[in-house]
Design an enzyme around this catalytic site. Structure first.
Site, PDB file in Angstrom:
ATOM      1  N   HIS A 226      -8.465   4.737 -11.529  1.00 53.67           N
ATOM      2  CA  HIS A 226      -7.255   4.840 -10.719  1.00 53.67           C
ATOM      3  C   HIS A 226      -6.592   3.486 -10.498  1.00 53.67           C
ATOM      4  CE1 HIS A 226      -4.730   5.908  -7.138  1.00 53.67           C
ATOM      5  NE2 HIS A 226      -4.585   7.014  -7.844  1.00 53.67           N
TER       6      HIS A 226
ATOM      7  N   LYS B 141      -4.460   0.168 -11.003  1.00 52.78           N
ATOM      8  CA  LYS B 141      -3.223  -0.159 -11.717  1.00 52.78           C
ATOM      9  C   LYS B 141      -3.144  -1.678 -11.773  1.00 52.78           C
ATOM     10  CE  LYS B 141      -2.267   3.669  -8.952  1.00 52.78           C
ATOM     11  NZ  LYS B 141      -2.641   4.753  -9.809  1.00 52.78           N
TER      12      LYS B 141
ATOM     13  N   ASP C 209      -1.702  -7.083  12.252  1.00 49.03           N
ATOM     14  CA  ASP C 209      -1.243  -8.212  13.081  1.00 49.03           C
ATOM     15  C   ASP C 209      -0.263  -9.117  12.346  1.00 49.03           C
ATOM     16  OD1 ASP C 209      -2.623  -7.328  15.256  1.00 49.03           O
ATOM     17  OD2 ASP C 209      -4.200  -8.856  15.194  1.00 49.03           O
TER      18      ASP C 209
END
Length: 533
Positions: free
Chosen positions: A428, A430, A191
């Site tokens: 994983h 970053k 939205d």
């Protein structure tokens, strides 16, 4: 994230197969290329509006407006998936979703079904996928795109033999210069009012729903001025010359009704089961997003300066005129402003000569530098780890604090033991924390592929509160579940010290990996250029 060695295996199994591969690649090079472009009117994001629930919530979070954005960390995978489901179900005007990988699994199919449901409510749905991991998914994606309010576009698409991975590898080699560039961005905007940014792809292993291996990751849920910045970036990609409507490259003989019926079956609860119940609160004590939105008067998130940035999609065309235009360059510049402390968390870490020079300069200025990455045994891209190993001793000599994530150590840590169950745990996320004031997050790995070949998206936040929350959630001041890497007394080799229990075992070889594995990877590393990793 693919690495070049994965592409080499099919052509390293004997002269006959090599000859067949070459012949097929030459044949494919003569096949049809990308279809000609036709002028298309640019499509732009729908701004946030007080007429929607999410728009009103964003206004409440950012009232009075002061230029700051509101944010909530999504540390736990279950809460990150739940936040997406809540945003999709509450959206009333638009969903703009950009990702590197959408899994053909229970999570990917669950999210596709929610997109379909939103489109049928009248929500405009735009799904932008990198095309590397879409083999065998064309009919599923066409099922979504057959909905009047939904559109799917592909970044730098494959054209020939789209349903077969082997055919894609052949096309990859025949058109290597183009297809070697991928869109690694991850962005989710609902939205025009709220967004999710960080490292998670939309597949089982990024939400702790896979049986064999899962990823430890991080994202932020944001509202405020940073959202239209991100929406503008999405629009730049959506309307770029390297993005194609799905129907232009993926043909089908099925009718819209047939595609929708197939989609209905593929995304049914049997194929796409919902996640289990959430813990009452997350690790920071916050309620699920739905409960927060239900109590709108008490909705309180962190407030901070935040900005979104990304590589140009033209990076995939090799036309970035200056290195200073890349997200990687801006990231390194930000790290260069550190005066006291830097913590870098990256699953794939190859500093290169430039990175080593920046580390040296930082250490000369008294900056404490900590690097957390995957161990060899727990990296899903072990060739990257072999190349990172070349810098380990020099980093340690400069005084860098170096840690490697290990499933064996994680299972000794109470925080992850129950979450991982029998699956491997891999880093994983970053992330970078600078001087305990700035947080840098997004899709970018600290390796040459992210810097030179793939496009990336990131968010920069100036917030002491967010930094402290991350230090607490990940125990960064007293790290567990990792190996601390140190120099041996000879100053030429390294050893690994466990942190997951009172024994603190000391190893003098790569944890949980065999000599044969290390030798194989070393041999392969001689054939794969570092700039492809």
């Amino acid at each position: 994230m693919f690495k070049l060695v994965a592409l080499l295996f099919p052509v390293l199994r004997g002269p006959a197969l090599r000859l067949m591969t070459l012949a097929a690649a030459l044949a494919l090079s003569a096949c049809a290329g990308l279809p000609p472009r036709t002028p298309e009117k640019p499509e732009l994001a729908i701004p946030a509006s007080a007429s929607t629930e999410l728009g009103r919530a964003a206004l409440s979070l950012n009232s009075p407006p002061d230029g700051l954005s509101s944010m909530r960390p999504l540390i736990e995978a279950s809460y990150a998936l739940d936040a997406r489901l809540e945003l999709m179900r509450r959206a009333r005007s638009s969903l703009d979703i950009q990702t590197y990988q959408l899994g053909n699994d229970k999570t990917g199919r669950l999210l596709l079904r929610e997109m379909r449901n939103a489109a049928r409510r009248g929500v405009r749905v735009r799904l932008l996928l990198d095309d590397f991991y879409t083999a065998g998914m064309d009919n599923l994606l066409l099922g979504l795109a057959s909905e009047p309010n939904a559109e799917v576009r592909l970044f730098n698409p494959f054209v020939n033999l789209r349903d077969h991975s082997s055919g894609r590898w052949l096309e990859f080699f025949s058109d290597f210069r183009r297809l070697n560039h991928r869109m690694h961005n991850k962005l989710f905007v609902a939205d025009g009012a709220m967004m999710i940014a960080g490292g998670r792809n939309l597949a089982d292993e990024y939400f702790l729903r896979a049986e064999n291996a899962n990823f430890i990751d991080f994202e932020l849920l944001l509202a405020g001025p940073v959202v239209p910045e991100a929406a503008d970036i999405f629009d730049t990609y959506w309307n770029s010359d390297v993005v194609w409507p799905l129907q232009r490259v993926a043909g089908t003989s099925r009718t819209a009704a047939e595609l929708q019926a197939s989609f209905e079956e593929a995304t049914s609860p049997a194929q796409a089961p919902p996640p289990g119940p959430l813990p009452i609160t997350d690790v920071l004590g916050d309620l699920p997003l739905g409960a927060q939105l239900a109590g709108i008067d008490e909705l309180k998130w962190m407030r901070a300066e935040a900005n979104a940035t990304a590589d140009s999609p033209n990076k995939a065309l090799g036309v970035m005129s200056r290195p200073t235009q890349t997200l990687a360059h801006r990231f390194h510049e930000m790290l260069g402003t550190a005066r006291s402390n830097v913590v870098v968390i990256s699953p794939y870490f190859i500093p290169g000569d430039e990175g080593m020079e920046r580390i040296r300069m930082g250490r000369e200025q008294g900056v404490n530098i900590t690097v957390i990455t995957n161990s060899l045994a727990d990296s899903d891209e072990p060739l990257v780890n072999i190349n990172y190993n070349r810098y380990r001793v020099d980093m340690l000599k400069l005084g860098v604090n170096l840690y490697e994530v290990s499933t064996q150590q994680l299972r000794r840590s109470g925080q992850f033991r129950d979450l991982l169950k029998k699956a491997r745990g891999r880093l994983h996320a970053k992330l970078a924390l600078v001087d305990r004031q700035w947080v840098l997050l997004g899709s970018m790995n600290l390796d040459p592929r992210s810097a030179l070949l793939n496009t990336e998206f990131g968010v920069r936040v100036r917030s002491f509160d967010l930094t402290q929350a991350l230090l607490f959630a990940y125990q960064l001041d007293d790290i567990e579940g990792v190996y601390r890497v140190t120099l041996k007394p000879d100053g030429k080799n390294v050893e690994w010290i466990g942190t997951g229990d009172v024994d603190n075992e000391v190893l003098d070889s790569e944890p949980d990996s065999s000599m044969l594995t290390r030798l194989q990877l070393l041999l392969f590393s001689w054939f794969v250029p570092t700039d492809q990793l």
